[in-house]
Design an enzyme around this catalytic site. Structure first.
Site, PDB file in Angstrom:
ATOM      1  N   GLY A 276      16.905 -16.208  11.474  1.00  0.00           N
ATOM      2  CA  GLY A 276      18.161 -16.919  11.214  1.00  0.00           C
ATOM      3  C   GLY A 276      18.598 -17.620  12.484  1.00  0.00           C
TER       4      GLY A 276
ATOM      5  N   ASP B 292      22.280 -31.523  15.482  1.00  0.00           N
ATOM      6  CA  ASP B 292      23.149 -32.219  16.451  1.00  0.00           C
ATOM      7  C   ASP B 292      24.117 -33.161  15.729  1.00  0.00           C
ATOM      8  OD1 ASP B 292      22.305 -31.032  18.770  1.00  0.00           O
ATOM      9  OD2 ASP B 292      20.906 -32.632  19.323  1.00  0.00           O
TER      10      ASP B 292
ATOM     11  N   GLY C 116      52.507 -14.946   2.009  1.00  0.00           N
ATOM     12  CA  GLY C 116      52.665 -13.649   1.354  1.00  0.00           C
ATOM     13  C   GLY C 116      51.711 -13.484   0.182  1.00  0.00           C
TER      14      GLY C 116
ATOM     15  N   GLU D 217      24.531 -23.071  10.273  1.00  0.00           N
ATOM     16  CA  GLU D 217      24.230 -24.112  11.279  1.00  0.00           C
ATOM     17  C   GLU D 217      24.492 -23.591  12.699  1.00  0.00           C
ATOM     18  OE1 GLU D 217      25.147 -28.198  10.345  1.00  0.00           O
ATOM     19  OE2 GLU D 217      25.251 -27.696   8.220  1.00  0.00           O
TER      20      GLU D 217
HETATM   21  C1  FAD Z   1      26.885 -19.979   2.905  1.00  0.00           C
HETATM   22  C2  FAD Z   1      25.652 -20.160   3.719  1.00  0.00           C
HETATM   23  C3  FAD Z   1      24.867 -21.280   3.547  1.00  0.00           C
HETATM   24  C4  FAD Z   1      23.684 -21.459   4.292  1.00  0.00           C
HETATM   25  N1  FAD Z   1      22.912 -22.558   4.068  1.00  0.00           N
HETATM   26  C5  FAD Z   1      21.745 -22.709   4.755  1.00  0.00           C
HETATM   27  C6  FAD Z   1      20.881 -23.830   4.496  1.00  0.00           C
HETATM   28  O1  FAD Z   1      21.201 -24.719   3.688  1.00  0.00           O
HETATM   29  N2  FAD Z   1      19.705 -23.899   5.143  1.00  0.00           N
HETATM   30  C7  FAD Z   1      19.303 -22.952   6.057  1.00  0.00           C
HETATM   31  O2  FAD Z   1      18.220 -23.094   6.617  1.00  0.00           O
HETATM   32  N3  FAD Z   1      20.104 -21.873   6.321  1.00  0.00           N
HETATM   33  C8  FAD Z   1      21.303 -21.730   5.692  1.00  0.00           C
HETATM   34  N4  FAD Z   1      22.120 -20.649   5.942  1.00  0.00           N
HETATM   35  C9  FAD Z   1      21.642 -19.612   6.861  1.00  0.00           C
HETATM   36  C10 FAD Z   1      22.347 -19.651   8.201  1.00  0.00           C
HETATM   37  O3  FAD Z   1      21.955 -20.782   8.951  1.00  0.00           O
HETATM   38  C11 FAD Z   1      22.038 -18.323   8.913  1.00  0.00           C
HETATM   39  O4  FAD Z   1      22.741 -17.324   8.189  1.00  0.00           O
HETATM   40  C12 FAD Z   1      22.469 -18.320  10.364  1.00  0.00           C
HETATM   41  O5  FAD Z   1      21.616 -19.141  11.136  1.00  0.00           O
HETATM   42  C13 FAD Z   1      22.480 -16.906  10.968  1.00  0.00           C
HETATM   43  O6  FAD Z   1      21.280 -16.250  10.702  1.00  0.00           O
HETATM   44  P1  FAD Z   1      21.313 -14.761  10.067  1.00  0.00           P
HETATM   45  O7  FAD Z   1      22.237 -14.792   8.892  1.00  0.00           O
HETATM   46  O8  FAD Z   1      19.917 -14.352   9.849  1.00  0.00           O
HETATM   47  O9  FAD Z   1      22.000 -13.870  11.164  1.00  0.00           O
HETATM   48  P2  FAD Z   1      21.295 -13.222  12.452  1.00  0.00           P
HETATM   49  O10 FAD Z   1      20.440 -14.245  13.123  1.00  0.00           O
HETATM   50  O11 FAD Z   1      20.697 -11.942  12.072  1.00  0.00           O
HETATM   51  O12 FAD Z   1      22.563 -12.972  13.358  1.00  0.00           O
HETATM   52  C14 FAD Z   1      23.591 -12.052  12.952  1.00  0.00           C
HETATM   53  C15 FAD Z   1      24.693 -12.110  13.970  1.00  0.00           C
HETATM   54  O13 FAD Z   1      24.212 -11.686  15.243  1.00  0.00           O
HETATM   55  C16 FAD Z   1      24.915 -12.355  16.268  1.00  0.00           C
HETATM   56  N5  FAD Z   1      23.958 -13.137  17.073  1.00  0.00           N
HETATM   57  C17 FAD Z   1      22.826 -13.741  16.653  1.00  0.00           C
HETATM   58  N6  FAD Z   1      22.230 -14.390  17.670  1.00  0.00           N
HETATM   59  C18 FAD Z   1      22.997 -14.199  18.754  1.00  0.00           C
HETATM   60  C19 FAD Z   1      22.903 -14.624  20.110  1.00  0.00           C
HETATM   61  N7  FAD Z   1      21.895 -15.409  20.535  1.00  0.00           N
HETATM   62  N8  FAD Z   1      23.869 -14.220  20.965  1.00  0.00           N
HETATM   63  C20 FAD Z   1      24.893 -13.434  20.543  1.00  0.00           C
HETATM   64  N9  FAD Z   1      25.035 -13.013  19.268  1.00  0.00           N
HETATM   65  C21 FAD Z   1      24.105 -13.391  18.383  1.00  0.00           C
HETATM   66  C22 FAD Z   1      25.911 -13.298  15.563  1.00  0.00           C
HETATM   67  O14 FAD Z   1      27.155 -12.646  15.412  1.00  0.00           O
HETATM   68  C23 FAD Z   1      25.270 -13.502  14.213  1.00  0.00           C
HETATM   69  O15 FAD Z   1      26.196 -13.902  13.222  1.00  0.00           O
HETATM   70  C24 FAD Z   1      23.311 -20.475   5.231  1.00  0.00           C
HETATM   71  C25 FAD Z   1      24.131 -19.351   5.432  1.00  0.00           C
HETATM   72  C26 FAD Z   1      25.289 -19.195   4.694  1.00  0.00           C
HETATM   73  C27 FAD Z   1      26.142 -17.994   4.934  1.00  0.00           C
END
Ligand code: FAD
Length: 378
Positions: A123, A230, A330, A354
């Site tokens: 992610g 970007d 409220g 993103e």
């Molecule tokens: C509604 C929705 C729509 C989406 N649509 C798309 C889409 O169209 N296409 C697509 O490709 N993806 C999409 N995503 C995925 C989204 O881009 C990922 O959820 C996001 O990049 C985070 O990855 P993860 O959920 O695996 O969290 P993880 O990578 O597991 O991270 C979890 C948490 O760990 C912390 N963390 C992670 N990295 C760091 C760091 N380097 N430093 C400090 N803290 C950190 C943050 O708090 C983060 O939220 C979507 C997500 C949602 C919720």
């Protein structure tokens, strides 16, 4: 254009867009099914000439569209943004044949686009993605693996898919492919999320792709993804600013008319100061979004830093403003169907997608230290 002011024509266009969103798009959004692609809504965005602008104007215009639509109809806003996110790689890196086939359909709303980068195991650390593109003959690959959290999946008509062509090469071994939804071996399922727009998972079971499906160059796909982000990150900020402004205006109206303690809620200094803080932060976020978008359009060197700052500041601000608006309304704000109940659900995900807020801080710090090192080296 100075980052801190809009031309009168831009201000007028934003007002016109807010009115269009309320009158023409809101009724269609209300007829949509939660978690499903709303094709009549997307088609109307095409008829109104908004989707074609994704490919003919710049980041400032994109931000003004997103903010104005978000103010009156978040569903329309997100539908527009997802067409842009999924199709921008085709617009910027596609072959003439890919562009000729897909862009007119995206622009008139007959083809739904999606951007498929995230995976169960990648992610925030997108460069760790593992969807495998394995060689199949001299001109092709087969895609095997999974994507998840993909907006518009599994109903989109095509996906910009980022796959690993070179194992163990990190960001340098990723290729972007344009994969039509009807390719053999591609299946998907919807996910039930705290997010009003459709999100799903995709499964690739030896999906065939050829050199004609590559966007840009093999092994250079990570640049396609980052270049797209970007452009779109400041505009996620614009979406957030539109929601914050809607929450602020609702709060002004409510606190000015709500009777309490022999006066109106707005007579209480604690309430008035809270509203002032909401307005202050919303305006600061808006300025940062405009500055980042203007930097993108002028080709400034610090776009990644500004885009990250704008997205971080605006999405965190919108969460604060919407939460404060709920508080000042409220109980009524928590009734299903209330504007603030809707915004409360909408506002959460942009702090994660993103690039989560923490990832934006990482980008800002990396860029700051690179600028510092460049200055030191002079
Ligand atoms: C509604 C929705 C729509 C989406 N649509 C798309 C889409 O169209 N296409 C697509 O490709 N993806 C999409 N995503 C995925 C989204 O881009 C990922 O959820 C996001 O990049 C985070 O990855 P993860 O959920 O695996 O969290 P993880 O990578 O597991 O991270 C979890 C948490 O760990 C912390 N963390 C992670 N990295 C760091 C760091 N380097 N430093 C400090 N803290 C950190 C943050 O708090 C983060 O939220 C979507 C997500 C949602 C919720």
């Amino acid at each position: 254009m100075p980052a801190f002011s809009l031309e009168p024509a831009q201000v007028a266009r934003c007002a016109q867009l807010r009115a269009l969103a309320a009158e023409r798009l809101r009724p269609l959004a209300e007829k949509g099914e939660p978690g499903r692609v709303n094709r009549p809504l997307v088609a109307e965005l095409g008829r109104l000439g908004l989707l074609p602008r994704l490919f003919t104007t710049g980041a400032v215009d994109l931000c003004l569209m997103r903010e104005s639509l978000a103010y009156a109809c978040t569903e329309a806003e997100t539908a527009l943004a997802l067409q842009g996110l999924g199709a921008h790689p085709v617009h910027a890196h596609g072959t003439p044949a890919q562009r000729r086939h897909w862009l007119p359909r995206v622009a008139d709303g007959t083809a739904i686009a999606a951007f498929a980068l995230s995976e169960p195991g990648a992610g925030s650390d997108a460069a760790a993605l593992s969807l495998a593109a394995e060689r199949d003959g001299s001109d092709g690959w087969r895609l095997t693996g999974e994507k998840c959290w993909i907006s518009n999946a599994p109903e989109a008509d095509f996906y910009t898919v980022f796959a690993r062509t070179t194992p163990q090469a990190g960001a340098r071994g990723v290729t972007a492919f344009l994969v039509p939804a009807d390719r053999a071996g591609l299946t998907g399922s919807a996910l039930d999320m705290l997010s009003p727009h459709p999100v799903g998972a995709l499964r690739f079971d030896g999906v065939p792709v050829t050199a004609d499906d590559v966007l840009g160059e093999p092994d250079r796909g990570f640049r396609v993804a980052m270049g797209t982000l970007d452009l779109f990150r400041p505009s996620v900020g614009a979406f957030a600013v539109g929601m914050a402004q809607a929450a602020l205006d609702a709060t002004l109206a409510h606190t000015a008319r709500r009777d309490a303690f022999d006066g109106k809620l707005s007579d209480l200094q604690a309430v008035a100061h809270q509203v002032a803080e909401m307005a202050l932060r919303t305006e600061a976020a808006r300025l940062m979004v405009h500055a980042a978008a203007a930097a993108y359009d002028s080709g400034a060197p610090d776009v990644p830093k500004r885009a990250a700052m704008a997205k971080l500041c605006a999405t965190e601000t919108a969460q604060y403003v919407v939460d404060a608006a709920v508080q000042l309304h409220g109980a009524r704000a928590l009734c299903r169907g209330h504007l603030l109940e809707h915004l409360y659900r909408e506002v959460r995900a942009p702090r994660i997608y993103e690039g989560a807020s923490e990832v934006q801080r990482g980008i800002i710090a990396r860029e700051l230290y690179a600028e510092h090192a460049a200055l030191e080296a002079r």
